[in-house]
Scaffold this motif. Sequence first.
Motif, mmCIF file in Angstrom:
data_model
loop_
_atom_site.group_PDB
_atom_site.id
_atom_site.type_symbol
_atom_site.label_atom_id
_atom_site.label_comp_id
_atom_site.label_asym_id
_atom_site.label_seq_id
_atom_site.Cartn_x
_atom_site.Cartn_y
_atom_site.Cartn_z
ATOM 1 N N TYR A 396 -29.743 -0.091 -8.459
ATOM 2 C CA TYR A 396 -28.694 0.738 -7.860
ATOM 3 C C TYR A 396 -27.364 0.395 -8.532
ATOM 4 O O TYR A 396 -27.089 -0.752 -8.871
ATOM 5 C CB TYR A 396 -28.637 0.471 -6.352
ATOM 6 C CG TYR A 396 -27.350 0.895 -5.668
ATOM 7 C CD1 TYR A 396 -27.024 2.236 -5.525
ATOM 8 C CD2 TYR A 396 -26.483 -0.057 -5.151
ATOM 9 C CE1 TYR A 396 -25.846 2.624 -4.888
ATOM 10 C CE2 TYR A 396 -25.298 0.319 -4.510
ATOM 11 C CZ TYR A 396 -24.981 1.662 -4.384
ATOM 12 O OH TYR A 396 -23.821 2.042 -3.758
ATOM 13 N N ALA A 774 -28.816 3.563 -2.900
ATOM 14 C CA ALA A 774 -29.860 2.560 -3.056
ATOM 15 C C ALA A 774 -31.247 3.169 -2.870
ATOM 16 O O ALA A 774 -31.519 3.849 -1.873
ATOM 17 C CB ALA A 774 -29.647 1.420 -2.064
ATOM 18 N N ASN A 775 -32.089 2.923 -3.861
ATOM 19 C CA ASN A 775 -33.499 3.329 -3.831
ATOM 20 C C ASN A 775 -33.701 4.835 -3.731
ATOM 21 O O ASN A 775 -34.774 5.297 -3.337
ATOM 22 C CB ASN A 775 -34.248 2.634 -2.679
ATOM 23 C CG ASN A 775 -34.208 1.129 -2.794
ATOM 24 O OD1 ASN A 775 -34.408 0.585 -3.888
ATOM 25 N ND2 ASN A 775 -33.944 0.449 -1.686
#
Length: 802
Positions: A396, A774-775
């Motif tokens: 990220y 994130a992700n």
Amino acid sequence: MVKQLRTLVILSCFFIPLTPFAQSANIKGTISTSDGSPVANVSVGIDGTSHGAISKADGSYIINNIKPGTWVLQVSSDGIITQKKEITVGSGETLTIDFSISETAKELQEILISSRKNTEHASVSLRLKTPLLETPQNIQVVDDKDLKAQQVISMSDGLIRNVSGAARLEHWGDLYTNIVARGSQIQAFRNGFNVVASYWGPLTEDMSFVDRIEFVKGPAGFMLSNGDPSGLYNVVTKKPTGVTKGEVNFTLGSFDLYRASMDLDGALSKDKKLLYRLNVAVQAKGSHRDYEYNNRYVIAPVVSYRLDDKTKITLEYNGQFANMTEVGSYYVFSKDGYGTYDRNLTFTNPGLPPTKINDHSGYVVFEHAFDKDWKLTAQGAFFNYKQTGMSSWPSYMDSVTGQVMRNVGVWDAKSTMELAQAFLNGEFYTGKLRHRLLAGVDAANKTYYADWGQSHDLDTPDALFDQNNPTYGVPANGYPVFDRSTPIEERAALGWGVIKQRYSSLYVQDEIAFLDDKLRLTLAGRYTDVKQVYGVDVPYDAAKHITPRVGLSFSIDKNTSLYGLYDQAFIPQSGVLTGGGKVQPVTGSNMELGIKKNWFNSKWYTTLSVYRILKQNELTADPASNPNAPTSIVLGEKVAKGIELDVRGTVLPGLTVIANYALTDARVTKVAKDVTAYKVDDIIPGYAKHTANAWVSYELQHTVLKGLGISGGFTMLNGRYTAWSLEGKMLPDYFKLDGGIFYAKDKYRITLNVFNILDEYLYSGSYYALPSVANDWNSVKPAYYYQTEPPRNVRLSISYRF
């Protein structure tokens, strides 16, 4: 005029009376081998003076006009042990001094052939009996002398400056060597075997056991046809020579480089039928980035036994053992472009476990000469590679601050390869036509298993890694704990980490010589049956293909040849075609023209070539197909073309030059209907448009400082499309200047080189895209990754030959 004559008479009056008291002396003699044969082209000189001579065909030499006194007479030549004798010669005396070298005539011939192998012949493992000058292909050789002078210690350590058009996409921490030429990655060979088991291998060779590296440009059907058509490099390891000798080398360098190596060569029996070679090396190596290291040790014994004058068996083992930082720690990621952070920045963290690699390879080679014209070579090899470690990559990037979340993933790997080949070289005549025949079979079974299925974030969303102000304490999210309780074969199958390949092939080539060997026509073909798996352990995809080879070489004179070549390679592929039909392999066809020339009795060598590689049948996803049952269509065509110039050798006494230039261009030339990912004239990334290299060395020849020399060179890359993607910014031009001094006397050599003299901020890399949430790979932002090269740094090597 009268005044000038008077001056001469007066001067004569001063010198004539002195001549009886200072009559010059002469030294003469012969040079012979241990079995009594004369030795030509050996240098005989008097230390500290410019007086010397070269032995003639009958081994004789004479040095005239020597000042009476006590001197040291020295005999030296490539490959033989230097001898010295202290002599005293009187006024007007002609002193006879004979030398007998320790080598026999046969051993000396082998040494001389070896010392001139760059411009004359390929290694046995490259299978060609035709001299390189007459071979219809661009083949360049880098030998151990060049490697030592440039202090190259591994395949990824500046080696490619010696070859036109070669570049690297990334450096991967000396884990493996990814060399690109003619628009794409070239294949890695060792001792004639294709040792590529995966994209990430093999482990880069330590130079301690390397004799030479042969670069073959373009497809080479005489070696292999299932692979990329851009070419190959063949690492040839050191073999016993039959001459008892040895060398130790110590190297110190910037960033905690400490290295020692030893090379022992000799006979294990008095009749010299049983020979050995042993190379060992140990290395501790740091980095300009903190917490990075690359430590390894190497052992490479070789034993050969000559059953009789016609038959020899060789056994060899190469062991390389590495302990290094996790792969990827040297990458830097930036949202703002390349080179935006301190070049010493590292993504690794102290406390992370090392990546450990054990790389074993063994060979057995059988050689039998039926007579002077026919020889059979058969060899087998076994490779076993084990890797336990990790790789790092961000998961990220904050789109505002550019701070990242570092992630480490497990990268355990296991690779085994069984390889075998046999080839027959022969020569015969039909009428006035000379035939040079090569026929061979190759077979291999390769497996590669990798576990990429586990990962761990070192940082947290609330405590990201700040590249402007990095901290390296205990990571906010702690250290990873990976599960290695199940066999790697099972872990690899779950994570698309299985690569397998089997192939067998048959090759036949005939080189037909016309016009008293001035014109040579090569006709050849290879049949290959290959099966492979990529990703998951499913039934093999299969491909069978015949690749032709046609070459023409014409000798303008004994030192100049023109050549033309057509050769093919292929790459198997799988998929389902829209509308049905059989999937064909990707084919790469190379057309090449060139001129080669040896200059001044083979003292230096030039090659100029032009080529065009056409790739066809490559598949791409059909955008119009059903997403639930996707099919493929043929993309179109890609073309790589260019010009290459290589110059190497001794241009003047003491002055050696390695220089090269290449112009490369790779583009899409045809696109199928409905393909939107590519368009005609798109650049194919993976090369530099202009590459230029040079390494020049000059050693003083006839002064009290004989043996002192200076050397230096540069590497230039312009138009760098060496990234994986052409999105975003192109890589800037690259220029690196290196240089140093050396001193060689008797059995010692001291080399001091400074690399990156201009202290340039150098790097390679590519455009990338990272999740900005994130992700979440559905929300990505542009980014760039790059890895830096060291700033100005120094290496000092001291070697001793015995």
